[in-house]
Design a protein around this motif. Structure first.
Motif, short mmCIF file in Angstrom:
data_model
loop_
_atom_site.label_atom_id
_atom_site.label_comp_id
_atom_site.label_asym_id
_atom_site.label_seq_id
_atom_site.Cartn_x
_atom_site.Cartn_y
_atom_site.Cartn_z
N SER A 100 4.30 24.08 37.94
CA SER A 100 3.51 22.91 38.26
C SER A 100 4.49 21.80 38.63
O SER A 100 5.51 22.08 39.29
CB SER A 100 2.59 22.53 37.10
N SER A 101 4.30 20.61 38.18
CA SER A 101 5.19 19.52 38.60
C SER A 101 4.89 18.27 37.77
O SER A 101 3.77 18.13 37.25
CB SER A 101 4.92 19.22 40.07
N PHE A 113 11.27 15.56 40.76
CA PHE A 113 12.11 15.87 41.93
C PHE A 113 13.35 16.67 41.49
O PHE A 113 14.03 16.28 40.55
CB PHE A 113 12.57 14.56 42.56
N PRO A 145 -4.33 26.13 49.24
CA PRO A 145 -3.31 27.11 48.81
C PRO A 145 -2.84 26.88 47.37
O PRO A 145 -2.54 27.84 46.66
CB PRO A 145 -2.16 26.92 49.80
N SER A 161 12.39 17.59 48.36
CA SER A 161 13.16 16.81 47.38
C SER A 161 14.62 16.64 47.81
O SER A 161 15.19 15.56 47.71
CB SER A 161 13.08 17.44 45.98
N PRO A 200 2.45 24.50 48.87
CA PRO A 200 2.99 23.64 49.92
C PRO A 200 3.53 22.32 49.39
O PRO A 200 2.88 21.67 48.57
CB PRO A 200 1.78 23.39 50.84
N ASN A 251 14.07 21.24 52.30
CA ASN A 251 12.86 21.08 51.49
C ASN A 251 12.73 19.60 51.08
O ASN A 251 13.71 18.85 51.13
CB ASN A 251 12.96 21.96 50.24
N TYR A 292 -0.14 15.84 47.89
CA TYR A 292 0.65 16.84 47.15
C TYR A 292 0.39 16.72 45.65
O TYR A 292 0.12 17.72 44.98
CB TYR A 292 2.14 16.65 47.46
N LYS A 332 10.92 35.82 56.97
CA LYS A 332 11.26 34.83 55.95
C LYS A 332 12.02 35.45 54.78
O LYS A 332 12.54 34.73 53.93
CB LYS A 332 9.99 34.15 55.43
#
Ligand code: NDP
Length: 334
Positions: free
Chosen positions: A129-130, A203, A102, A223, A88, A221, A170, A36
């Motif tokens: 974070s998000s 996003f 995770p 988004s 993830p 991925n 998620y 990877k």
């Protein structure tokens, strides 16, 4: 200075690696297997071999399982800053724990390794974070800020378990991970010699420089796949380095310490992307331009005062993002 970037092969992480390298930081990246890492070493070959300008260097470390206690003990040694990005984010999830474990344990493992093994030069850990950890889904339009927490997804996952939607799982994982790290940090604040900053983007769109297996859009991925599906997929007619830079600034700016910061260029409705894309490439599905006749109505907006005050990220316009992304897709033959 040396920074550690976890999950370095991902869509946003590789842009973040790029931001750090171009600003003169050496980067140690973690990946789950050496295979990877091949694309990263090739993409940044100038930095990977001799070290680039001023001996700025990229090296990779394999961390197979980020939830294993001590997983990051070696990787953190001697670093001045950390951007923890591995988590993830896909739609292939059954048990919510596949995301939550995770996300939460991976973050705590990293923090504990940093505390025990990084060394006294460590200044800051920036955690990606998000806005998933901020927003709640609701019928009316609303502006969210750093004071908002997404309890809703946690409750839904508790109630629905495996039956909850992948995005709900998620969102719950990101909220729980952010909160676990915040609690961990609060318990030790003042005793660590370093602090933590949370960067919360919604996003993220824009060209991809990470490896896309088979160079197929379905392997994008999450988004960017959503963007591709909406804008380009004819069967479905209906940020990138700015975020890398946000992680550099989050590491550098004194005032970002201990803060949770929403990082976004602004709101959109999907039709806006279609309209702009059509102006660039008229072969793209038109969607329903009429819905924008009275101007876009945004259901979710963010108060970005803190980002502007503390970080000052420079964003691309929607027009530029569309042009750059379509150009990237064209090169890929999509
Ligand atoms: P990608 O899927 O491209 O990257 C995710 C990275 O995390 C990869 O390196 C991946 O490794 C690693 N990862 C995934 N699952 C695990 C796991 N179980 N154990 C260890 N590593 C894992 O996604 P993004 O670039 O979008 O995401 C990067 C970060 O940004 C994440 O923390 C995500 O939550 C966050 N984020 C993303 C947004 C977006 O719109 N894209 C918006 C807000 C936040 P591998 O390749 O081996 O699977």
């Amino acid at each position: 200075a040396v920074v550690l970037v976890t999950g370095a092969n991902g869509y946003i992480p590789i842009w973040t690696v790029s931001s750090f390298l171009s600003r003169g930081y050496s980067v140690r990246g973690t990946v789950r297997s050496s295979a990877k890492g091949d694309h990263l070493l090739q993409y940044f070959s100038e930095y990977a071999k001799e070290g680039g300008k001023d001996r700025v260097k990229l090296e990779l470390v394999v961390v197979e399982d980020i939830t294993k206690e001590g997983a990051f003990d070696e990787a953190v040694k001697g670093v001045d800053g950390i951007a923890h990005m591995a988590s993830p984010f896909h739609e292939n999830v059954d048990d919510p724990e596949e995301f939550i474990r995770p996300a939460v344990q991976g973050t705590l493992t990293l923090l504990r390794s940093a505390q025990a093994h990084a060394g006294p030069q460590l200044k800051r850990v920036v955690i990606t974070s998000s806005c998933a950890a901020v927003i709640t889904i609701q019928p009316t339009a609303r502006t969210f800020s750093e004071l908002d927490w997404n309890e809703q997804s946690i409750d839904e996952v508790k109630a629905q378990g495996r039956a909850a939607a992948p995005m709900t799982k998620y969102r719950a994982s990101k909220t729980l991970a952010e909160r676990a790290a915040l609690e961990w940090f609060k318990e030790r604040n003042g005793t660590l010699g370093w602090d933590v900053t949370w960067v919360n983007p919604p996003f993220v769109f824009g060209p991809a420089i990470h490896e896309i297996p088979g160079n197929k859009p379905e392997n994008l991925n999450t988004s960017l796949k959503a963007w591709y599906d909406f804008v380009l997929d004819t069967k479905n007619p209906k940020g990138r380095d700015a975020l890398g830079d946000a992680h550099v600034l989050a590491l550098e700016k004194e005032a970002a310490g201990g803060e949770r910061i929403i990082v976004t260029a602004g709101a959109y409705v999907w039709q806006e992307w279609l309209d702009i894309a059509n102006a660039v490439a008229p072969s793209i599905p038109k969607g329903y331009p009429d819905i924008l006749a009275g101007g876009p109505e945004y259901k979710v907006t963010y108060d970005t005062a803190k980002e502007r005050r503390v970080l000052g990220v420079g964003y691309r316009t929607k027009e530029q993002t569309v042009k750059d992304t379509l150009a990237d897709f064209k090169v890929r033959g999509w």
